[in-house]
Design a protein around this motif. Structure first.
Motif, PDB file in Angstrom:
ATOM      1  N   MET A   1       0.758  -1.572  -0.477  1.00 51.04           N
ATOM      2  CA  MET A   1      -0.100  -0.116  -0.135  1.00 51.04           C
ATOM      3  C   MET A   1       1.235   1.108  -0.020  1.00 51.04           C
ATOM      4  O   MET A   1       0.831   2.397  -0.398  1.00 51.04           O
ATOM      5  N   LEU A   2       2.305   1.216   0.792  1.00 49.55           N
ATOM      6  CA  LEU A   2       3.070   2.091   0.636  1.00 49.55           C
ATOM      7  C   LEU A   2       3.642   2.848  -0.704  1.00 49.55           C
ATOM      8  O   LEU A   2       3.332   3.730  -1.439  1.00 49.55           O
ATOM      9  N   ARG A   3       3.520   1.449  -0.978  1.00 48.93           N
ATOM     10  CA  ARG A   3       4.052   1.824  -2.896  1.00 48.93           C
ATOM     11  C   ARG A   3       3.579   2.902  -3.418  1.00 48.93           C
ATOM     12  O   ARG A   3       3.928   3.338  -4.072  1.00 48.93           O
ATOM     13  N   GLU A   4       2.229   1.519  -3.910  1.00 48.92           N
ATOM     14  CA  GLU A   4       1.499   2.495  -4.011  1.00 48.92           C
ATOM     15  C   GLU A   4       1.017   3.868  -4.493  1.00 48.92           C
ATOM     16  O   GLU A   4       0.933   5.148  -4.764  1.00 48.92           O
ATOM     17  N   CYS A   5       1.125   4.096  -2.838  1.00 47.92           N
ATOM     18  CA  CYS A   5       0.597   6.134  -2.441  1.00 47.92           C
ATOM     19  C   CYS A   5       1.434   6.631  -2.572  1.00 47.92           C
ATOM     20  O   CYS A   5       2.094   7.887  -3.418  1.00 47.92           O
ATOM     21  N   THR A   6       2.942   6.106  -3.016  1.00 45.23           N
ATOM     22  CA  THR A   6       3.953   7.103  -3.309  1.00 45.23           C
ATOM     23  C   THR A   6       4.794   6.854  -4.628  1.00 45.23           C
ATOM     24  O   THR A   6       4.316   8.551  -5.298  1.00 45.23           O
ATOM     25  N   THR A   7       3.908   5.748  -4.957  1.00 45.82           N
ATOM     26  CA  THR A   7       4.068   6.195  -6.858  1.00 45.82           C
ATOM     27  C   THR A   7       2.819   7.074  -7.195  1.00 45.82           C
ATOM     28  O   THR A   7       2.865   7.949  -8.264  1.00 45.82           O
ATOM     29  N   ALA A   8       2.115   7.065  -6.163  1.00 45.03           N
ATOM     30  CA  ALA A   8       0.677   8.433  -6.773  1.00 45.03           C
ATOM     31  C   ALA A   8       1.147   9.338  -6.675  1.00 45.03           C
ATOM     32  O   ALA A   8       0.693  10.633  -7.933  1.00 45.03           O
ATOM     33  N   LEU A   9       2.167   9.770  -6.049  1.00 48.40           N
ATOM     34  CA  LEU A   9       2.384  10.872  -4.879  1.00 48.40           C
ATOM     35  C   LEU A   9       3.834  11.549  -6.105  1.00 48.40           C
ATOM     36  O   LEU A   9       3.564  12.851  -6.229  1.00 48.40           O
ATOM     37  N   ALA A  10       4.543  10.276  -7.276  1.00 48.32           N
ATOM     38  CA  ALA A  10       5.040  10.394  -7.372  1.00 48.32           C
ATOM     39  C   ALA A  10       4.770  11.314  -9.007  1.00 48.32           C
ATOM     40  O   ALA A  10       5.470  12.306  -9.779  1.00 48.32           O
ATOM     41  N   GLU A  11       3.547  10.591  -9.515  1.00 50.90           N
ATOM     42  CA  GLU A  11       3.032  10.604 -10.607  1.00 50.90           C
ATOM     43  C   GLU A  11       1.778  12.341 -10.848  1.00 50.90           C
ATOM     44  O   GLU A  11       2.278  12.853 -11.178  1.00 50.90           O
ATOM     45  N   ILE A  12       2.096  11.829  -9.060  1.00 53.42           N
ATOM     46  CA  ILE A  12       1.328  13.937  -9.639  1.00 53.42           C
ATOM     47  C   ILE A  12       2.165  14.763  -9.220  1.00 53.42           C
ATOM     48  O   ILE A  12       2.306  15.852  -9.666  1.00 53.42           O
ATOM     49  N   ALA A  13       3.446  15.078  -8.425  1.00 53.39           N
ATOM     50  CA  ALA A  13       4.583  15.359  -8.376  1.00 53.39           C
ATOM     51  C   ALA A  13       5.268  16.021 -10.381  1.00 53.39           C
ATOM     52  O   ALA A  13       5.689  16.648 -10.669  1.00 53.39           O
ATOM     53  N   VAL A  14       5.226  14.662 -10.504  1.00 55.17           N
ATOM     54  CA  VAL A  14       5.949  14.836 -12.368  1.00 55.17           C
ATOM     55  C   VAL A  14       4.638  15.955 -12.634  1.00 55.17           C
ATOM     56  O   VAL A  14       4.843  16.629 -13.456  1.00 55.17           O
ATOM     57  N   ARG A  15       3.314  15.215 -12.350  1.00 54.42           N
ATOM     58  CA  ARG A  15       2.253  16.288 -13.938  1.00 54.42           C
ATOM     59  C   ARG A  15       2.377  17.479 -13.704  1.00 54.42           C
ATOM     60  O   ARG A  15       1.647  18.500 -14.034  1.00 54.42           O
ATOM     61  N   GLN A  16       2.466  17.991 -12.098  1.00 58.13           N
ATOM     62  CA  GLN A  16       3.061  19.692 -10.986  1.00 58.13           C
ATOM     63  C   GLN A  16       4.095  20.294 -11.756  1.00 58.13           C
ATOM     64  O   GLN A  16       4.441  21.196 -11.410  1.00 58.13           O
ATOM     65  N   GLY A  17       4.961  19.422 -12.503  1.00 56.70           N
ATOM     66  CA  GLY A  17       6.225  19.671 -12.772  1.00 56.70           C
ATOM     67  C   GLY A  17       7.506  19.825 -11.396  1.00 56.70           C
ATOM     68  O   GLY A  17       8.400  21.086 -11.972  1.00 56.70           O
ATOM     69  N   ASP A  18       7.328  18.825 -10.678  1.00 58.29           N
ATOM     70  CA  ASP A  18       8.067  19.136 -10.099  1.00 58.29           C
ATOM     71  C   ASP A  18       9.001  18.271  -9.819  1.00 58.29           C
ATOM     72  O   ASP A  18       8.661  16.766  -8.630  1.00 58.29           O
ATOM     73  N   THR A  19       9.792  17.937 -10.576  1.00 57.75           N
ATOM     74  CA  THR A  19      11.002  17.081 -10.734  1.00 57.75           C
ATOM     75  C   THR A  19      11.726  16.267  -9.799  1.00 57.75           C
ATOM     76  O   THR A  19      11.624  15.318  -9.960  1.00 57.75           O
ATOM     77  N   ASN A  20      11.899  17.275  -9.033  1.00 56.50           N
ATOM     78  CA  ASN A  20      12.480  17.387  -7.924  1.00 56.50           C
ATOM     79  C   ASN A  20      11.984  16.291  -6.980  1.00 56.50           C
ATOM     80  O   ASN A  20      12.268  14.988  -6.318  1.00 56.50           O
ATOM     81  N   ARG A  21      10.655  16.305  -6.713  1.00 61.91           N
ATOM     82  CA  ARG A  21      10.178  15.745  -5.830  1.00 61.91           C
ATOM     83  C   ARG A  21       9.911  14.806  -6.657  1.00 61.91           C
ATOM     84  O   ARG A  21       9.666  13.622  -5.697  1.00 61.91           O
ATOM     85  N   ALA A  22       9.390  14.381  -7.552  1.00 64.84           N
ATOM     86  CA  ALA A  22       8.954  12.920  -7.793  1.00 64.84           C
ATOM     87  C   ALA A  22      10.380  12.239  -8.239  1.00 64.84           C
ATOM     88  O   ALA A  22      10.168  11.097  -7.844  1.00 64.84           O
ATOM     89  N   LEU A  23      11.751  12.784  -8.444  1.00 68.15           N
ATOM     90  CA  LEU A  23      12.728  11.871  -8.672  1.00 68.15           C
ATOM     91  C   LEU A  23      13.237  11.718  -6.833  1.00 68.15           C
ATOM     92  O   LEU A  23      13.267  10.459  -6.859  1.00 68.15           O
ATOM     93  N   GLU A  24      12.822  12.098  -6.347  1.00 70.00           N
ATOM     94  CA  GLU A  24      12.840  11.823  -4.633  1.00 70.00           C
ATOM     95  C   GLU A  24      12.520  10.553  -4.700  1.00 70.00           C
ATOM     96  O   GLU A  24      12.437   9.655  -3.942  1.00 70.00           O
ATOM     97  N   LEU A  25      10.848  10.784  -5.060  1.00 73.17           N
ATOM     98  CA  LEU A  25       9.637   9.393  -4.660  1.00 73.17           C
ATOM     99  C   LEU A  25      10.316   8.653  -4.756  1.00 73.17           C
ATOM    100  O   LEU A  25      10.454   7.391  -4.964  1.00 73.17           O
ATOM    101  N   TYR A  26      10.583   7.985  -6.026  1.00 69.18           N
ATOM    102  CA  TYR A  26      10.872   7.101  -7.041  1.00 69.18           C
ATOM    103  C   TYR A  26      12.130   6.807  -6.969  1.00 69.18           C
ATOM    104  O   TYR A  26      12.118   5.352  -6.968  1.00 69.18           O
ATOM    105  N   ARG A  27      13.148   7.958  -6.370  1.00 67.70           N
ATOM    106  CA  ARG A  27      14.309   7.195  -5.450  1.00 67.70           C
ATOM    107  C   ARG A  27      14.184   6.021  -4.566  1.00 67.70           C
ATOM    108  O   ARG A  27      14.732   5.180  -4.283  1.00 67.70           O
ATOM    109  N   ASP A  28      12.854   7.263  -3.778  1.00 65.57           N
ATOM    110  CA  ASP A  28      12.898   5.646  -1.934  1.00 65.57           C
ATOM    111  C   ASP A  28      12.111   4.922  -2.302  1.00 65.57           C
ATOM    112  O   ASP A  28      11.796   4.143  -1.043  1.00 65.57           O
ATOM    113  N   LEU A  29      10.801   4.165  -3.934  1.00 67.52           N
ATOM    114  CA  LEU A  29      10.534   3.279  -4.013  1.00 67.52           C
ATOM    115  C   LEU A  29      11.677   1.961  -4.087  1.00 67.52           C
ATOM    116  O   LEU A  29      11.260   0.886  -3.880  1.00 67.52           O
ATOM    117  N   HIS A  30      12.483   2.321  -4.433  1.00 63.07           N
ATOM    118  CA  HIS A  30      13.656   0.430  -4.852  1.00 63.07           C
ATOM    119  C   HIS A  30      13.141  -0.536  -5.292  1.00 63.07           C
ATOM    120  O   HIS A  30      12.915  -1.575  -5.552  1.00 63.07           O
TER     121      HIS A  30
END
Length: 124
Positions: A1-30
């Motif tokens: 569940m945490l993985r899905e939530c993190t992925t969803a947040l990263a996708e939102i960050a991408v859509r909002q143009g916040d690449t730094n946040r998206a990279l941080e979230l994707y990096r945490d997924l492993h």
């Protein structure tokens, strides 16, 4: 569940143009998807530094832009290498082939000092 939530947040960050946040979230997924998406963001950022041009010449870009582009390509390369490591033992041959093709392209760009223009689709 945490993985899905993190992925969803990263996708939102991408859509909002916040690449730094998206990279941080994707990096945490492993995960395969996390490292794949990191690579696609870094490739996009590298390409954006050349204005989307297919190639670049040192005289056309300043040294700072070239250094930033190289750093983006190196981070994309590292993410793709990690992604391929995660793909060991997996049957996703299409993603493996695409990751290997992108990795070869990035290595050539880093070696030759040229940019490449291929599709930056984000496959999951």
């Amino acid at each position: 569940m945490l993985r899905e939530c993190t992925t969803a947040l990263a996708e939102i960050a991408v859509r909002q143009g916040d690449t730094n946040r998206a990279l941080e979230l994707y990096r945490d997924l492993h995960t395969i998807e996390g490292t794949w998406n990191q690579a696609q963001i870094w490739r996009f950022l590298a390409k954006s530094l050349t204005g989307g041009e297919e190639s670049f010449v040192e005289g056309e870009l300043g040294k700072a832009e070239l250094a930033r582009r190289r750093k983006c390509l190196e981070k994309a390369r590292a993410a793709l290498e990690t992604c391929l490591g995660y793909l060991d033992g997996e049957d996703d041959w299409e993603m493996r082939d695409t990751a290997e093709e992108q990795l070869d392209e990035i290595r050539n760009q880093l070696r030759d000092g040229e940019g490449g223009d291929d599709d930056l689709e984000s496959t999951k």
